[in-house]
Design a protein around this motif. Sequence first.
Motif, PDB file in Angstrom:
ATOM      1  N   LEU A 142       0.727  -1.403  -0.083  1.00 24.77           N
ATOM      2  CA  LEU A 142       0.002  -0.116  -0.082  1.00 24.77           C
ATOM      3  C   LEU A 142       0.872   1.191  -0.224  1.00 24.77           C
ATOM      4  O   LEU A 142       0.443   2.398  -0.572  1.00 24.77           O
ATOM      5  N   ASN A 143       1.907   1.129   0.774  1.00 32.07           N
ATOM      6  CA  ASN A 143       2.927   2.369   0.782  1.00 32.07           C
ATOM      7  C   ASN A 143       4.042   2.062  -0.112  1.00 32.07           C
ATOM      8  O   ASN A 143       4.615   2.626  -0.685  1.00 32.07           O
ATOM      9  N   ASP A 144       4.693   0.635   0.402  1.00 33.23           N
ATOM     10  CA  ASP A 144       5.992   0.137  -0.450  1.00 33.23           C
ATOM     11  C   ASP A 144       6.057  -1.229   0.001  1.00 33.23           C
ATOM     12  O   ASP A 144       5.188  -1.839   0.832  1.00 33.23           O
ATOM     13  N   TYR A 145       7.078  -1.770  -0.251  1.00 37.76           N
ATOM     14  CA  TYR A 145       7.204  -3.333  -0.124  1.00 37.76           C
ATOM     15  C   TYR A 145       7.288  -3.600   1.346  1.00 37.76           C
ATOM     16  O   TYR A 145       7.301  -4.781   1.730  1.00 37.76           O
ATOM     17  N   THR A 146       7.836  -2.514   2.117  1.00 41.67           N
ATOM     18  CA  THR A 146       7.984  -3.055   3.756  1.00 41.67           C
ATOM     19  C   THR A 146       6.542  -3.207   4.319  1.00 41.67           C
ATOM     20  O   THR A 146       6.674  -3.628   5.295  1.00 41.67           O
ATOM     21  N   ASP A 147       5.614  -3.243   3.690  1.00 46.01           N
ATOM     22  CA  ASP A 147       4.285  -3.307   4.407  1.00 46.01           C
ATOM     23  C   ASP A 147       4.182  -4.890   4.371  1.00 46.01           C
ATOM     24  O   ASP A 147       3.371  -5.301   5.116  1.00 46.01           O
ATOM     25  N   TRP A 148       4.899  -5.543   3.721  1.00 48.98           N
ATOM     26  CA  TRP A 148       4.586  -7.147   3.772  1.00 48.98           C
ATOM     27  C   TRP A 148       5.774  -7.831   4.656  1.00 48.98           C
ATOM     28  O   TRP A 148       5.810  -8.867   4.941  1.00 48.98           O
ATOM     29  N   GLU A 149       6.706  -6.904   5.177  1.00 47.70           N
ATOM     30  CA  GLU A 149       7.502  -7.305   6.100  1.00 47.70           C
ATOM     31  C   GLU A 149       8.513  -8.154   5.445  1.00 47.70           C
ATOM     32  O   GLU A 149       9.183  -7.739   4.393  1.00 47.70           O
ATOM     33  N   ASN A 150       9.001  -9.396   6.103  1.00 47.62           N
ATOM     34  CA  ASN A 150       9.625 -10.150   5.418  1.00 47.62           C
ATOM     35  C   ASN A 150       9.054 -11.202   4.392  1.00 47.62           C
ATOM     36  O   ASN A 150       9.959 -12.021   4.102  1.00 47.62           O
ATOM     37  N   GLU A 151       7.827 -10.806   4.197  1.00 46.95           N
ATOM     38  CA  GLU A 151       7.274 -12.010   3.500  1.00 46.95           C
ATOM     39  C   GLU A 151       6.583 -11.351   2.151  1.00 46.95           C
ATOM     40  O   GLU A 151       5.551 -11.567   2.030  1.00 46.95           O
ATOM     41  N   VAL A 152       7.279 -10.799   1.433  1.00 48.28           N
ATOM     42  CA  VAL A 152       6.839 -10.110   0.060  1.00 48.28           C
ATOM     43  C   VAL A 152       6.639 -11.282  -0.705  1.00 48.28           C
ATOM     44  O   VAL A 152       7.225 -11.960  -1.102  1.00 48.28           O
ATOM     45  N   PRO A 153       5.282 -11.199  -1.386  1.00 46.07           N
ATOM     46  CA  PRO A 153       4.685 -12.044  -2.325  1.00 46.07           C
ATOM     47  C   PRO A 153       5.513 -11.821  -3.690  1.00 46.07           C
ATOM     48  O   PRO A 153       6.084 -10.986  -3.892  1.00 46.07           O
ATOM     49  N   HIS A 154       5.224 -13.175  -4.236  1.00 42.99           N
ATOM     50  CA  HIS A 154       5.784 -13.175  -5.540  1.00 42.99           C
ATOM     51  C   HIS A 154       5.019 -12.013  -6.572  1.00 42.99           C
ATOM     52  O   HIS A 154       5.570 -11.659  -7.721  1.00 42.99           O
ATOM     53  N   SER A 155       3.889 -11.632  -6.193  1.00 39.27           N
ATOM     54  CA  SER A 155       3.449 -10.646  -7.192  1.00 39.27           C
ATOM     55  C   SER A 155       4.014  -9.168  -7.322  1.00 39.27           C
ATOM     56  O   SER A 155       3.634  -8.475  -8.167  1.00 39.27           O
ATOM     57  N   CYS A 156       4.864  -9.069  -6.269  1.00 36.73           N
ATOM     58  CA  CYS A 156       5.507  -7.821  -6.022  1.00 36.73           C
ATOM     59  C   CYS A 156       6.950  -7.828  -7.107  1.00 36.73           C
ATOM     60  O   CYS A 156       7.657  -7.194  -7.383  1.00 36.73           O
ATOM     61  N   PHE A 157       7.156  -9.273  -7.474  1.00 36.19           N
ATOM     62  CA  PHE A 157       8.689  -9.417  -8.000  1.00 36.19           C
ATOM     63  C   PHE A 157       8.610  -8.901  -9.312  1.00 36.19           C
ATOM     64  O   PHE A 157       7.447  -9.336 -10.157  1.00 36.19           O
TER      65      PHE A 157
END
Length: 270
Positions: A142-157
């Motif tokens: 919503l703001n940047d990738y840190t919103d997912w903490e250490n579990e950034v999903p593959h949809s962000c890659f």
Amino acid sequence: MAKGSTYMRGLCIVLNVLLAIFGVILLLFGIVANSVKTASLEEWTQGVILSVGFGLATILLSILGMYGAYKEQVLPLLLYSVFMAIEFTVLIVLAIIATLAQPQLKREIEQSFSRMTSLYYTDQVFQREINKLQQKAQCCGLNDYTDWENEVPHSCFCPPAYQDREDKCISVPKYHNTEWIRNAHSEPASPEDREYSVYKMSCGPILTEYVKNCLRILLGILFTLATIEVAAVIAVLLLWYKIHTRTPGTDFSRDNNSRTKYELQPDKMP
């Protein structure tokens, strides 16, 4: 039956068919919006409930109006006029409030996003919709990738062969909240092992615009519905007046030469 009364009855039925169609649209809009909800906003939930409620009320009232117009019964027409006037008043008040509140909507949504500590701990429905948005709009968090903490999903890659990779992607260290640990005797880790690329653009502004567009569509439906309701109430009241002022014991008809015929009906005489 008077010719004008026949036309008025047909007009009432047509207007109520339109109202029933708009009622179905409101009902479906609320159901679909609730099933694909992409924002944990109290205002969003209230809007969904109001959409479904007004949709059901409009459908039921339109059925009452069509019945009263077809049967030319005074009581259903009067009940229809009263309840439709009440719905129209409430509809207009809520639509005006929602229109005036639009400038504050963006701030409310942004505050709702900031209250989310982590997207990883939100419900699965919300995560699924956010993942769809990230993959389609090529954004992350919503703001940047840190919103997912250490579990950034593959949809962000970012894909390896992604166009304008340097401008639209950002390199993120793996386990960005923890230290990189390796054996002192092992080979140095390659850059590919230490980081990956995610979309630089955030999804918050896209999601905010999506909610605002949904509100604009809903307001357009509500104001159109209110206009048809006014016309329907006027038509029903005119039909009620024609029925109420009709001479007891007589009925009207037209012959083949378009001449008016007055027929006595003893069973209707006082």
